[in-house]
Write a protein that holds these residues in place. Sequence first.
Motif, mmCIF file in Angstrom:
data_model
loop_
_atom_site.group_PDB
_atom_site.id
_atom_site.type_symbol
_atom_site.label_atom_id
_atom_site.label_comp_id
_atom_site.label_asym_id
_atom_site.label_seq_id
_atom_site.Cartn_x
_atom_site.Cartn_y
_atom_site.Cartn_z
ATOM 1 N N MET A 1 -0.141 5.418 -0.853
ATOM 2 C CA MET A 1 -1.072 5.731 0.316
ATOM 3 C C MET A 1 -0.359 6.183 1.304
ATOM 4 O O MET A 1 0.727 5.785 1.769
ATOM 5 C CB MET A 1 -1.869 4.377 0.147
ATOM 6 C CG MET A 1 -2.489 4.038 -0.987
ATOM 7 S SD MET A 1 -3.484 2.274 -0.323
ATOM 8 C CE MET A 1 -4.752 2.845 0.697
ATOM 9 N N VAL B 1 -3.799 3.627 4.626
ATOM 10 C CA VAL B 1 -3.337 2.279 4.726
ATOM 11 C C VAL B 1 -3.776 1.645 5.893
ATOM 12 O O VAL B 1 -4.340 0.409 5.760
ATOM 13 C CB VAL B 1 -1.582 2.033 4.870
ATOM 14 C CG1 VAL B 1 -1.044 0.694 5.335
ATOM 15 C CG2 VAL B 1 -0.806 2.930 3.541
ATOM 16 N N ALA C 1 0.964 -1.296 -0.193
ATOM 17 C CA ALA C 1 -0.037 -0.011 0.212
ATOM 18 C C ALA C 1 0.720 1.199 0.024
ATOM 19 O O ALA C 1 0.695 2.293 -0.706
ATOM 20 C CB ALA C 1 -0.965 0.074 1.314
ATOM 21 N N VAL D 1 -6.515 -0.775 4.237
ATOM 22 C CA VAL D 1 -5.892 -2.110 3.989
ATOM 23 C C VAL D 1 -5.639 -2.740 5.245
ATOM 24 O O VAL D 1 -5.970 -4.103 5.318
ATOM 25 C CB VAL D 1 -4.332 -1.886 3.339
ATOM 26 C CG1 VAL D 1 -3.807 -3.086 3.083
ATOM 27 C CG2 VAL D 1 -4.483 -1.006 1.999
#
Length: 285
Positions: A171, A176, A166, A180
């Motif tokens: 990002m 993140v 990520a 994610v």
Amino acid sequence: MTESTALYDIPGPQARRRHLLYGLASTVVILALAGWFLHLLFDTEQFTPTKWSPFLYEGIQELLLEGLGNTLKAFAYASVLSLALGAVLAAGRLSEHRVLRWTSTLLVEFFRAMPVLVMIFFIFVALKVQPLPALVAGLTLYNGSVLAEVFRTGVHAVARGQGEAAYALGMRKTQVMTYVLVPQAVRAMLPAVISQLVVALKDTSLGFLITYEEFLHAGKLIASNLDYDLPFIPVVLVISPIYIGMCMLLSWFATWVARRERRNPKTKAVDVAPAEPGTLLPGAQ
């Protein structure tokens, strides 16, 4: 034919017979203890109609229902606030700013080490807070600090490459964490979160020590105002199954979530468009 696994060997005929004997012996012991317990209850006349008839009164039933409602109300407040506090403290512990990280760590370790009853009494007596806010605050501080560690551990349990990929896409850390790491961590830490909420539900019974009119306080009030001899077995037999039922319901939900998350996620096949001739690169034949 049954094969052995990587963890243990399948027991042979003699081992299976031993296990059967162990199971039968354990069953006999458990039944003997249960029979002895029932004998004591009947011998002390705990099942006489005079001791159970008060629960047919409408006033007693309303008192129990009101106590149960107060217990669920305290649990609802404490669970929501504990989740919020745990998320805040976990974010602080995962922060890159040293002061914020150290402060969050200090709060987590302090409130997690303090007995929850001591915190409830301190808030109720020293700070002169009303029973419900004192109970909710004590439960929130303790369970929130424990949940903070659950959240932090869940985020760290996600494969390191997920965050690195990520970051490689450009990002920011907030993105993140939000898009994610946290969504993947929730699946792993949800059973532990629900199990901690079971602890919070059981700890609401500490409210009767600060005169909060929850379910256990209602049972104590009934037992002290009726013509019961110690111990108050009928009151205990009415209140205990309800407490156990609520905790078992949450525990069952945690087990169901854990079993569901252990399964491999199902993937749906995606139709891939057939390859088509494209423009050749310069120099290609």
